[in-house]
Motif scaffolding. Structure first.
Motif, PDB file in Angstrom:
ATOM      1  N   MET A   1      -3.850  -4.837   2.796  1.00 46.39           N
ATOM      2  CA  MET A   1      -4.148  -3.551   3.453  1.00 46.39           C
ATOM      3  C   MET A   1      -2.960  -2.397   3.363  1.00 46.39           C
ATOM      4  N   ASN A   2      -1.839  -2.883   3.483  1.00 46.49           N
ATOM      5  CA  ASN A   2      -0.697  -2.060   3.335  1.00 46.49           C
ATOM      6  C   ASN A   2      -0.487  -1.364   2.221  1.00 46.49           C
TER       7      ASN A   2
ATOM      8  N   CYS B   1      -1.329   7.057   1.027  1.00 43.63           N
ATOM      9  CA  CYS B   1      -2.858   7.046   1.218  1.00 43.63           C
ATOM     10  C   CYS B   1      -3.452   7.935   0.405  1.00 43.63           C
ATOM     11  N   LYS B   2      -4.725   7.663   0.078  1.00 46.01           N
ATOM     12  CA  LYS B   2      -5.546   8.366  -0.704  1.00 46.01           C
ATOM     13  C   LYS B   2      -6.980   7.901  -0.233  1.00 46.01           C
TER      14      LYS B   2
ATOM     15  N   LEU C   1      -1.147   1.103  12.244  1.00 41.27           N
ATOM     16  CA  LEU C   1      -2.299   0.665  13.079  1.00 41.27           C
ATOM     17  C   LEU C   1      -3.372   1.478  13.416  1.00 41.27           C
ATOM     18  N   PRO C   2      -4.420   0.878  13.908  1.00 41.92           N
ATOM     19  CA  PRO C   2      -5.531   1.837  14.292  1.00 41.92           C
ATOM     20  C   PRO C   2      -5.360   2.136  15.784  1.00 41.92           C
ATOM     21  N   ARG C   3      -5.788   3.607  15.903  1.00 47.55           N
ATOM     22  CA  ARG C   3      -5.451   4.300  17.189  1.00 47.55           C
ATOM     23  C   ARG C   3      -6.944   4.484  17.597  1.00 47.55           C
TER      24      ARG C   3
ATOM     25  N   PRO D   1      -9.267   0.173   5.919  1.00 45.72           N
ATOM     26  CA  PRO D   1      -8.776  -1.113   5.710  1.00 45.72           C
ATOM     27  C   PRO D   1      -8.173  -1.870   6.948  1.00 45.72           C
ATOM     28  N   GLN D   2      -7.775  -1.225   7.988  1.00 44.75           N
ATOM     29  CA  GLN D   2      -7.630  -1.983   9.285  1.00 44.75           C
ATOM     30  C   GLN D   2      -8.895  -2.604   9.842  1.00 44.75           C
ATOM     31  N   ILE D   3     -10.155  -1.626   9.934  1.00 40.64           N
ATOM     32  CA  ILE D   3     -11.420  -2.142  10.338  1.00 40.64           C
ATOM     33  C   ILE D   3     -11.889  -3.452   9.673  1.00 40.64           C
TER      34      ILE D   3
END
Ligand code: SF4
Length: 298
Positions: free
Chosen positions: A1-2, A8-9, A31-33, A112-114
């Motif tokens: 994920m990282n 980030c693209k 982290l997701p917000r 990615p976090q989801i």
């Protein structure tokens, strides 16, 4: 994920931010917000059903629409940071509260976090996952959702690049959104609705008619007919535009749409044979956020 977040693209902005150390153009960090998670009763009837859609509103957005009704969450990044584990427990909590589905709103910058959160609760989650998007997406990012999202609910806001630049700072909006929707249809297949009227898979394209721009709405409808026909998705034609946020900076969109504009656009939707939902113009009201009173099949 990282790895995906180091430079980030994920979205068409391709701002290259190192989200392991800070935030990108969209406001997204490591982290997701999220601003809110609840049972949403006012999505389309096949999504909200009788018990509600388990909706998570993610903070931030890579589009900067001047008329955004959720601008506090999208433009001002209102919300709180949560861990991947917490996000996965939120999904399960919504399911335990009776949600018909998990509805991920403005999640493009957190894909990615989801995916990590869905991996954690995969064996416990039994309801469909809805990816609810502003449409400004890269096909590569949508591809990551294969096997994770069952339903895609993208906006298709504009055809004209002049309008998408003026109101959302995204001159390439249609180019990206139209390709992303093609990928969504490829992944989710034709709309599938169960015996209780609840959608299990497929795509709902949403279009909100803007005041003074019914010609662009008509161009959007003609274009989606040309690109995807009228069987491979449902159309949700929305008319509840209300001047929010920075709409007052543009005189032509600082009002609601007229009956004439609404009638013209909905007549074309019917003529093209789209199936889906059409919102009554009279249900437009200022006090609400994602407020629809969807009525009937087109
Ligand atoms: S998702 Fe956010 S951080 Fe990533 S490219 Fe788009 S704007 Fe930049």
């Amino acid at each position: 994920m990282n790895e995906l977040l180091k430079s980030c693209k994920l979205c068409p902005r391709e701002c290259g931010a190192d989200r392991t150390a800070g935030t990108g153009f969209c406001g997204g960090g490591l982290l997701p917000r999220a601003a809110k998670a609840y049972l949403h009763m006012w999505e389309e009837p096949c999504i909200s059903g009788t018990r509600g859609s388990g909706t998570v509103f993610f903070s931030g957005c890579s589009l900067k629409c001047c008329f955004c009704q959720n601008y506090r969450i999208s433009a001002e990044n209102f919300g709180e940071e949560i861990t991947i584990e917490r996000l996965s427990e939120i999904f399960i909590g919504l399911q335990n509260n009776g949600a018909h589905n998990i509805n991920l709103v403005s999640a493009a910058h957190y894909v990615p976090q989801i995916i990590s959160a869905l991996d954690l609760c995969r064996d416990r989650l039994r309801i469909p996952v809805v990816y609810n998007s502003g449409g400004y997406e890269k096909t590569e990012t949508i591809e990551l959702l294969k096997g994770y999202a069952d339903i895609f609910m993208p906006d298709l806001k504009y055809f004209s690049s002049e309008l998408s630049e003026k109101y959302s700072s995204a001159p390439d909006y249609f180019e990206y959104a139209s390709k992303a929707i093609k990928k969504m249809i490829e992944i989710a297949g034709k709309p599938c609705i169960d015996e209780n009227g609840i959608m299990q898979s497929g795509v709902i394209i949403r279009h909100l008619t803007l005041p003074s721009h019914r010609r662009d709405s008509e161009a959007v409808l003609r274009k989606i007919y040309e690109l995807y026909g009228n069987e491979s998705f449902l159309l949700s034609l929305m008319s509840q535009y209300t001047p929010f946020y920075r709409s007052s900076e543009y005189k032509e969109i600082n009002r609601r749409i007229s009956t004439y504009e609404y009638d013209k656009v909905s007549a074309l939707a019917a003529e093209l044979g789209f199936k889906g939902y059409m919102q009554e113009r009279s249900s437009a009201k200022e006090e609400y956020t994602p407020d629809f009173d969807l009525k009937g099949i087109i």
